[in-house]
Design an enzyme around this catalytic site. Sequence first.
Site, PDB file in Angstrom:
ATOM      1  N   HIS A 116      10.779   3.666  24.954  1.00 53.71           N
ATOM      2  CA  HIS A 116      10.589   3.050  23.628  1.00 53.71           C
ATOM      3  C   HIS A 116      11.904   2.901  22.875  1.00 53.71           C
ATOM      4  CE1 HIS A 116       6.105   3.803  22.425  1.00 53.71           C
ATOM      5  NE2 HIS A 116       6.262   2.765  23.209  1.00 53.71           N
ATOM      6  N   HIS A 345       5.944  -2.777  12.182  1.00 54.72           N
ATOM      7  CA  HIS A 345       6.258  -2.297  13.526  1.00 54.72           C
ATOM      8  C   HIS A 345       7.272  -1.167  13.387  1.00 54.72           C
ATOM      9  CE1 HIS A 345       7.872  -2.319  17.692  1.00 54.72           C
ATOM     10  NE2 HIS A 345       6.604  -2.485  17.961  1.00 54.72           N
TER      11      HIS A 345
HETATM   12  O1  GNV Z   1       7.831  -1.555  20.603  1.00 57.55           O
HETATM   13  C1  GNV Z   1       7.428  -0.914  21.579  1.00 57.55           C
HETATM   14  O2  GNV Z   1       8.097  -0.025  22.129  1.00 57.55           O
HETATM   15  C2  GNV Z   1       6.083  -1.241  22.150  1.00 57.55           C
HETATM   16  C3  GNV Z   1       5.601  -0.523  23.216  1.00 57.55           C
HETATM   17  N1  GNV Z   1       4.412  -0.791  23.780  1.00 57.55           N
HETATM   18  C4  GNV Z   1       3.646  -1.795  23.298  1.00 57.55           C
HETATM   19  C5  GNV Z   1       2.386  -2.107  23.897  1.00 57.55           C
HETATM   20  C6  GNV Z   1       1.900  -1.317  25.055  1.00 57.55           C
HETATM   21  O3  GNV Z   1       2.589  -0.388  25.502  1.00 57.55           O
HETATM   22  O4  GNV Z   1       0.793  -1.641  25.547  1.00 57.55           O
HETATM   23  C7  GNV Z   1       1.605  -3.140  23.415  1.00 57.55           C
HETATM   24  C8  GNV Z   1       2.049  -3.885  22.334  1.00 57.55           C
HETATM   25  C9  GNV Z   1       3.268  -3.612  21.732  1.00 57.55           C
HETATM   26  C10 GNV Z   1       4.072  -2.578  22.214  1.00 57.55           C
HETATM   27  C11 GNV Z   1       5.335  -2.268  21.617  1.00 57.55           C
HETATM   28  O5  GNV Z   1       5.786  -2.981  20.560  1.00 57.55           O
END
Ligand code: GNV
Length: 457
Positions: A116, A345
């Site tokens: 992440h 976000h």
């Molecule tokens: O910013 C991030 O690190 C991050 C990580 N994962 C997701 C997922 C998922 O893992 O399914 C779905 C939608 C958005 C993100 C997202 O924005």
Amino acid sequence: KLDQKGSDHCLKMNDRFGFYLTKVAGIDNAHNLHAVHIKDILSTSMGNLQASAQFNYMFDIPWLIQQYPVEFRSKPLLIVHGMQRETKAEYDMAAMNYSNVKLCQAKMEIMYGTHHTKMMLLLYDNGMRVVITTANNIHQDWYQKTQGVWISPLFPKLDKGEASAGDSDTHFKKDLLEYLSAYKLNGLKEWQEHIKQHNMSSAKVFILGSVPGRHLGEKKTAFGHLKLRKILQEHGPSVSEVKGWPVVGQFSSIGSMGPNKDNWLCAEWRESLSTAKGLGGLRTADAPLKLIFPTKDNIRLSLEGYPAGASVPYSIHTAKKQQFLHEYFHQWRAEVQGRSRAMPHIKTYLRMSPDSKKIAWFAVTSSNLSKAAWGALEKKQSQLMIRSYEIGVLFLPQMFGAEKFFEVQDKECQNSGEFPVPYDLPPTPYTKQDRPWLWDIPYKDLPDTHGNMWCPS
Ligand SMILES: O=C(O)c1cnc2c(C(=O)O)cccc2c1O
């Protein structure tokens, strides 16, 4: 409209913390005066770039290259990601078009972990900068969402032989090096070296990192929520000052945290976030907990409409198992920054005075509300198990010359050292009718801002 001076002043004031929100398209530009776009971060005005490293979860490589000024687009670029199998192959393919781009795959050795961490390491001819953000390296993460960015001061190069020096009161350099060495990747060695060769004594934030693993002994408090607990134990507010002050968590995704609050949320996690300086383990009355997470209608009425929800991955499967959580939920409201319709976000955590005029500390991080990100104690609390790579920064008042606490900036561009909390305090509880946004169920009753319904496949 702020006069030129006002807007310049804003910029200066914001430099105080180095904390910015990203520019949002489609709102009154007054709310973007001291917001940053990725092109501003990479611009020639920040330094004469020699090389950069981009850590993230999601990359659109051609788009990312386009965000650099044309004269920097052929400088060495290291992309650090955690993708595997097909997606890794896609990234390898995309990078083949750029001879200056190298890819580095982080090891994901624990199930369900993700990379992440969103960080930029920017090497100039006269120093380097570290940027930590919540935005992916894709267009829509920098378009109509509320995202956070911390931009370091320019860290000057150390003279030869000084390499051991150059750290700050917050051990920023040591903790950043410890985070990077935990990847155990040869591809990162050159950037670890660059960091060693720069003077980071001007860094006033603490690093909050997470690295996959079962951390024990000395390493148990190096990452995750126990790192935050350790910092607050040593440098936090005193118990008497913050007794009963609420802990606020704000995030865009939620993991599975057991059938009730006592499994993790209001046990080890709240314990860490409500830690104060003083007698270790002195149990203060349990801090009230306020969690900010978008309602279905926040998403529906947002600038992006229902598609904003594609970046707010809370699944009905998980939500059903933890209805207790929804008692803590508060709406996304950010009138103070003109961003009530720019879906979050960003992920932030803070300790707020009961009258919501002061905060004892503030953290912005890639970590959502999940055990994977913050860690979960195992084996009779002897080890902290973390699944994902995360990074964020913690602001403590005394590191910024504030008396005891940060005053909350409750009107944009206030002329003082108030802390620009990105949303309205106190948070607004869900109404009886409000439901948390769930991304994997259809919404066909009411259309969104663009007249569309939501029909996930
Ligand atoms: O910013 C991030 O690190 C991050 C990580 N994962 C997701 C997922 C998922 O893992 O399914 C779905 C939608 C958005 C993100 C997202 O924005």
